[in-house]
Design an enzyme around this catalytic site. Structure first.
Site, PDB file in Angstrom:
ATOM      1  N   VAL A  20      45.882  47.459  43.534  1.00  0.00           N
ATOM      2  CA  VAL A  20      46.041  48.023  42.185  1.00  0.00           C
ATOM      3  C   VAL A  20      46.148  49.547  42.214  1.00  0.00           C
ATOM      4  CG1 VAL A  20      44.805  48.397  40.017  1.00  0.00           C
ATOM      5  CG2 VAL A  20      45.006  46.132  40.954  1.00  0.00           C
ATOM      6  N   THR A  64      38.793  45.475  37.259  1.00  0.00           N
ATOM      7  CA  THR A  64      38.368  44.456  36.293  1.00  0.00           C
ATOM      8  C   THR A  64      36.848  44.417  36.262  1.00  0.00           C
ATOM      9  OG1 THR A  64      40.352  43.198  36.758  1.00  0.00           O
ATOM     10  CG2 THR A  64      38.512  41.998  35.745  1.00  0.00           C
ATOM     11  N   LYS A  67      40.637  41.629  29.322  1.00  0.00           N
ATOM     12  CA  LYS A  67      41.009  41.369  30.722  1.00  0.00           C
ATOM     13  C   LYS A  67      40.392  40.060  31.226  1.00  0.00           C
ATOM     14  CE  LYS A  67      42.549  41.768  34.802  1.00  0.00           C
ATOM     15  NZ  LYS A  67      43.931  41.501  35.120  1.00  0.00           N
ATOM     16  N   ASN A  89      42.676  36.580  32.149  1.00  0.00           N
ATOM     17  CA  ASN A  89      42.692  35.917  33.449  1.00  0.00           C
ATOM     18  C   ASN A  89      42.108  34.506  33.359  1.00  0.00           C
ATOM     19  OD1 ASN A  89      43.946  37.971  34.756  1.00  0.00           O
ATOM     20  ND2 ASN A  89      42.311  38.409  36.208  1.00  0.00           N
ATOM     21  N   PHE A 114      52.734  29.495  34.119  1.00  0.00           N
ATOM     22  CA  PHE A 114      51.389  29.106  34.558  1.00  0.00           C
ATOM     23  C   PHE A 114      51.087  27.640  34.294  1.00  0.00           C
ATOM     24  CE2 PHE A 114      49.399  32.776  36.464  1.00  0.00           C
ATOM     25  CZ  PHE A 114      50.434  33.674  36.279  1.00  0.00           C
ATOM     26  N   CYS A 130      41.533  37.470  42.303  1.00  0.00           N
ATOM     27  CA  CYS A 130      41.137  37.699  40.913  1.00  0.00           C
ATOM     28  C   CYS A 130      40.724  36.471  40.113  1.00  0.00           C
ATOM     29  CB  CYS A 130      42.228  38.485  40.213  1.00  0.00           C
ATOM     30  SG  CYS A 130      42.283  40.165  40.899  1.00  0.00           S
ATOM     31  N   LYS A 183      37.284  34.964  41.152  1.00  0.00           N
ATOM     32  CA  LYS A 183      36.138  35.857  40.907  1.00  0.00           C
ATOM     33  C   LYS A 183      35.989  36.188  39.424  1.00  0.00           C
ATOM     34  CE  LYS A 183      37.805  40.620  41.445  1.00  0.00           C
ATOM     35  NZ  LYS A 183      37.810  41.087  40.084  1.00  0.00           N
ATOM     36  N   LYS A 236      49.803  33.394  47.324  1.00  0.00           N
ATOM     37  CA  LYS A 236      51.023  33.179  46.538  1.00  0.00           C
ATOM     38  C   LYS A 236      52.153  33.842  47.317  1.00  0.00           C
ATOM     39  CE  LYS A 236      51.988  35.862  43.079  1.00  0.00           C
ATOM     40  NZ  LYS A 236      52.040  36.589  41.813  1.00  0.00           N
TER      41      LYS A 236
HETATM   42  P1  NAD Z   1      41.546  46.295  47.092  1.00  0.00           P
HETATM   43  O1  NAD Z   1      40.393  45.830  47.878  1.00  0.00           O
HETATM   44  O2  NAD Z   1      42.932  45.992  47.538  1.00  0.00           O
HETATM   45  O3  NAD Z   1      41.459  47.892  46.915  1.00  0.00           O
HETATM   46  C1  NAD Z   1      40.290  48.584  46.618  1.00  0.00           C
HETATM   47  C2  NAD Z   1      40.276  49.887  47.437  1.00  0.00           C
HETATM   48  O4  NAD Z   1      39.139  50.659  47.041  1.00  0.00           O
HETATM   49  C3  NAD Z   1      40.144  49.663  48.949  1.00  0.00           C
HETATM   50  O5  NAD Z   1      41.214  50.307  49.602  1.00  0.00           O
HETATM   51  C4  NAD Z   1      38.793  50.299  49.301  1.00  0.00           C
HETATM   52  O6  NAD Z   1      38.793  50.903  50.579  1.00  0.00           O
HETATM   53  C5  NAD Z   1      38.650  51.337  48.193  1.00  0.00           C
HETATM   54  N1  NAD Z   1      37.288  51.796  47.959  1.00  0.00           N
HETATM   55  C6  NAD Z   1      36.136  51.088  47.927  1.00  0.00           C
HETATM   56  N2  NAD Z   1      35.090  51.887  47.676  1.00  0.00           N
HETATM   57  C7  NAD Z   1      35.579  53.143  47.534  1.00  0.00           C
HETATM   58  C8  NAD Z   1      34.994  54.404  47.283  1.00  0.00           C
HETATM   59  N3  NAD Z   1      33.683  54.540  47.118  1.00  0.00           N
HETATM   60  N4  NAD Z   1      35.794  55.490  47.240  1.00  0.00           N
HETATM   61  C9  NAD Z   1      37.120  55.379  47.415  1.00  0.00           C
HETATM   62  N5  NAD Z   1      37.747  54.197  47.649  1.00  0.00           N
HETATM   63  C10 NAD Z   1      36.977  53.102  47.718  1.00  0.00           C
HETATM   64  O7  NAD Z   1      41.310  45.734  45.610  1.00  0.00           O
HETATM   65  P2  NAD Z   1      42.418  45.487  44.478  1.00  0.00           P
HETATM   66  O8  NAD Z   1      43.035  44.163  44.665  1.00  0.00           O
HETATM   67  O9  NAD Z   1      43.279  46.683  44.366  1.00  0.00           O
HETATM   68  O10 NAD Z   1      41.478  45.370  43.187  1.00  0.00           O
HETATM   69  C11 NAD Z   1      40.818  46.489  42.649  1.00  0.00           C
HETATM   70  C12 NAD Z   1      40.330  46.126  41.258  1.00  0.00           C
HETATM   71  O11 NAD Z   1      41.452  45.860  40.412  1.00  0.00           O
HETATM   72  C13 NAD Z   1      39.453  44.886  41.179  1.00  0.00           C
HETATM   73  O12 NAD Z   1      38.491  45.053  40.176  1.00  0.00           O
HETATM   74  C14 NAD Z   1      40.431  43.802  40.761  1.00  0.00           C
HETATM   75  O13 NAD Z   1      39.806  42.740  40.081  1.00  0.00           O
HETATM   76  C15 NAD Z   1      41.336  44.555  39.828  1.00  0.00           C
HETATM   77  N6  NAD Z   1      42.685  43.993  39.687  1.00  0.00           N
HETATM   78  C16 NAD Z   1      43.346  43.547  40.792  1.00  0.00           C
HETATM   79  C17 NAD Z   1      44.654  43.046  40.656  1.00  0.00           C
HETATM   80  C18 NAD Z   1      45.422  42.523  41.853  1.00  0.00           C
HETATM   81  O14 NAD Z   1      46.470  41.922  41.645  1.00  0.00           O
HETATM   82  N7  NAD Z   1      44.966  42.716  43.082  1.00  0.00           N
HETATM   83  C19 NAD Z   1      45.267  43.045  39.399  1.00  0.00           C
HETATM   84  C20 NAD Z   1      44.548  43.534  38.290  1.00  0.00           C
HETATM   85  C21 NAD Z   1      43.256  44.001  38.457  1.00  0.00           C
HETATM   86  C1  UGA Z   2      46.691  37.390  38.326  1.00  0.00           C
HETATM   87  C2  UGA Z   2      47.240  37.573  36.902  1.00  0.00           C
HETATM   88  O1  UGA Z   2      48.447  36.824  36.768  1.00  0.00           O
HETATM   89  C3  UGA Z   2      47.517  39.042  36.619  1.00  0.00           C
HETATM   90  O2  UGA Z   2      47.936  39.197  35.280  1.00  0.00           O
HETATM   91  C4  UGA Z   2      46.235  39.828  36.847  1.00  0.00           C
HETATM   92  O3  UGA Z   2      46.459  41.206  36.664  1.00  0.00           O
HETATM   93  C5  UGA Z   2      45.732  39.589  38.256  1.00  0.00           C
HETATM   94  O4  UGA Z   2      45.519  38.167  38.467  1.00  0.00           O
HETATM   95  C6  UGA Z   2      44.414  40.238  38.497  1.00  0.00           C
HETATM   96  O5  UGA Z   2      43.638  40.431  37.595  1.00  0.00           O
HETATM   97  O6  UGA Z   2      44.212  40.518  39.665  1.00  0.00           O
HETATM   98  P1  UGA Z   2      47.719  37.371  40.791  1.00  0.00           P
HETATM   99  O7  UGA Z   2      46.390  36.813  41.157  1.00  0.00           O
HETATM  100  O8  UGA Z   2      48.242  38.528  41.560  1.00  0.00           O
HETATM  101  O9  UGA Z   2      47.701  37.828  39.241  1.00  0.00           O
HETATM  102  O10 UGA Z   2      48.829  36.235  40.887  1.00  0.00           O
HETATM  103  P2  UGA Z   2      49.254  35.013  39.947  1.00  0.00           P
HETATM  104  O11 UGA Z   2      50.720  34.950  39.940  1.00  0.00           O
HETATM  105  O12 UGA Z   2      48.576  35.030  38.652  1.00  0.00           O
HETATM  106  O13 UGA Z   2      48.716  33.757  40.785  1.00  0.00           O
HETATM  107  C7  UGA Z   2      47.340  33.502  40.933  1.00  0.00           C
HETATM  108  C8  UGA Z   2      47.136  32.158  41.599  1.00  0.00           C
HETATM  109  O14 UGA Z   2      47.475  31.099  40.699  1.00  0.00           O
HETATM  110  C9  UGA Z   2      48.008  31.940  42.843  1.00  0.00           C
HETATM  111  O15 UGA Z   2      47.249  31.284  43.827  1.00  0.00           O
HETATM  112  C10 UGA Z   2      49.126  31.050  42.351  1.00  0.00           C
HETATM  113  O16 UGA Z   2      49.671  30.248  43.366  1.00  0.00           O
HETATM  114  C11 UGA Z   2      48.390  30.204  41.322  1.00  0.00           C
HETATM  115  N1  UGA Z   2      49.261  29.635  40.275  1.00  0.00           N
HETATM  116  C12 UGA Z   2      49.919  30.454  39.420  1.00  0.00           C
HETATM  117  C13 UGA Z   2      49.371  28.267  40.152  1.00  0.00           C
HETATM  118  O17 UGA Z   2      48.761  27.496  40.930  1.00  0.00           O
HETATM  119  N2  UGA Z   2      50.164  27.752  39.155  1.00  0.00           N
HETATM  120  C14 UGA Z   2      50.819  28.538  38.278  1.00  0.00           C
HETATM  121  O18 UGA Z   2      51.519  28.003  37.385  1.00  0.00           O
HETATM  122  C15 UGA Z   2      50.705  29.934  38.418  1.00  0.00           C
END
Ligand code: NAD
Ligand code: UGA
Length: 441
Positions: free
Chosen positions: A11, A121, A212, A216, A257, A268, A271, A328
């Protein structure tokens, strides 16, 4: 605008690169020195389509830089986004230590007005806790008794991007949610996103945090709903693909979905559903609907393993090929991927597993043991008693299945994503099993 992003993961990096791309001056911070080193060399520590090219452009235009120092980055920006992890604790709560830790560090380095924005999140009411942590940790010169002499704002701006299409999602948002407690914070966030011309919804902080978790959880609920429907389709001779199509044509429901399969994974949905259940419990409400969403999702993976067991007769010493281990397609992310659990359950029964994934093999090697990793979709099936498709990578559509058939010991395919052409495969001699399609085909 000068913006700092703390946490340069999926993110943080996408947010940083995209905000830089629309004209802002962005500093991405991470406390993992290897990540910062990689980024400074012009490489990405993750795979996300389109991100590398955009990052290189922004660096070239001198609008994007990377650092390990929260102090410097805090001082040089007015707006600071938190994109650190909020992983699950063993009881399902979101682990908020990363957020608290970063809030404390920001407080220690603040020397002028800052807007601190939750991008991670987080459970409702985190905004209040961030404010309190900052108040507690501000330098002494900014406090006079109980009075705080340095102005700052906290805001919630949840992120809705999906991995695999993150850049596109960020640049073309359905909506931007802004949870604020001051006009100044609202104006700053509106200004930041202005170039995207988005639909903006302004709320208080707790509502933005709830949006949020609710979004999700609702999407996870759609997936569990269709997986439950798929179970019945299997029993009554219906085809879940047609059922989803028919349901999806109703605009109130929508087709997205509603893809049945081995269930949702990723960092995500699992959790966030857990954290939302816990938040509800802590506030005196039993969100049993979400508990069922989670139970159906867990059950789906076990059902899939039982299906393989039933059709292979004995699992012990069978060789099983796996296509796809990422949670995915179009990502290298394997966090809570269904494939991991399915592979481990089959290994526990004595199966020999061969795995191929276009992008996630390096990550998979850190988790899976006793597995043979293969570098393409053809070698993985050699001598296999069956093939499991667990991630629907586009390249699996363009495979020469005659060649696959001839390389396998037994021609059985379990399509965990209903992705392949069942009729064609059956036509060339495969036994094909999908999810929720059995009797219908
Ligand atoms: P990630 O683990 O890929 O990235 C988090 C980064 O933060 C890591 O690189 C880590 O080294 C760094 N970090 C940890 N502690 C730190 C500190 N004290 N100072 C500086 N950097 C630090 O995680 P992510 O997937 O990017 O998710 C981050 C947040 O965003 C989560 O809350 C997640 O739920 C939310 N989110 C994720 C997605 C997604 O698709 N991955 C989408 C929407 C929201
Ligand atoms: C999901 C949400 O779609 C995002 O909007 C949100 O920002 C993100 O979580 C987050 O908070 O991190 P993501 O987890 O990256 O995004 O991917 P998705 O495309 O949502 O898929 C999530 C899981 O659901 C995958 O394992 C996918 O295979 C599964 N899925 C998705 C299904 O089994 N069926 C579906 O119809 C859609």
């Amino acid at each position: 605008m000068k913006i700092t992003i703390i946490g340069s993961g999926y993110v943080g990096l996408v947010t940083g690169v995209c905000l830089s791309n629309i004209g802002h001056q962005v500093i991405c911070v991470d406390n993992n020195p290897d990540k910062i080193k990689t980024l400074k060399k012009g490489r990405l520590p993750i795979y996300e389509p389109g991100l590398l090219e955009l990052m290189k452009e922004c660096v070239k235009k001198k609008r994007l830089s990377f650092t390990g120092s929260i102090g410097d980055a805090t001082k040089s920006s007015q707006v600071i986004f938190l994109a650190v992890p909020t992983p699950p604790k063993s009881n399902g709560d979101a682990d908020m230590t990363y957020v608290e830790n970063v809030a404390r560090q920001i407080a220690q380095h603040m020397d002028s007005y800052k807007l601190i924005v939750e991008k991670s999140t987080v459970p409702a009411e985190t905004g209040k806790k961030i404010r309190r942590t900052i108040n507690l940790n501000l330098a002494k010169k900014y406090k006079h008794g109980n009075k705080i002499l340095l102005d700052f704002d906290v805001a919630s701006n949840p992120e809705f991007l999906k991995e695999g299409s993150a850049v596109h999602d960020f640049m073309n948002p359905d909506r931007i949610v802004i949870g604020v407690e001051s006009k100044k914070a609202e104006q700053l966030l509106r200004e930041i996103y202005k170039p995207l011309k988005p639909k903006i919804l302004v709320t208080n902080i707790a509502s933005a945090e709830m949006i949020k978790h609710s979004s999700n959880s609702f999407l996870a609920m759609k997936i569990s709903f269709i997986n439950a429907v798929a179970q019945i389709c299997d029993r009554v001779g219906a085809d879940v693909l047609k059922v989803a199509e028919g349901m999806g044509l109703d605009k109130r429901i929508g087709r997205q979905f509603l893809d049945a399969g081995v269930g949702y994974g990723g960092s995500c949905f699992p959790k966030d559903v857990d954290a939302f259940i816990r938040l509800s419990e802590q506030n005196g409400y039993d969100f049993s609907l979400l508990k069922e969403v989670r139970r159906i999702n867990d059950q789906q993976r076990h059902w899939f393993v039982r299906l393989v067991e039933e059709k292979l007769w004995n699992i012990k010493d069978k060789t099983i090929g796996v296509w796809g281990v990422a949670f995915k397609p179009n990502t290298d992310d394997i966090r809570s991927a269904a494939a991991l659990e399915i592979i481990q359950l089959l290994q526990a029964e004595g199966a020999k597993i061969r795995v191929y994934d276009p992008k996630a093999l390096e990550n998979a090697k850190k988790i899976l043991h006793g597995v043979t990793f293969c570098d393409n979709a053809y070698t993985v099936v050699e001598g296999c008693d069956c093939l499991l498709l667990l991630t629907e990578w586009p390249e699996f559509k363009d495979i020469d299945f005659v060649q696959i058939r001839d390389a396998m010991r037994q021609t059985v395919i379990f399509d965990g994503r209903n992705f392949l052409d069942a009729l064609y495969l059956r036509g060339i001699g495969f036994e094909y099993f999908g999810t929720g399609r059995g009797k219908a085909l």
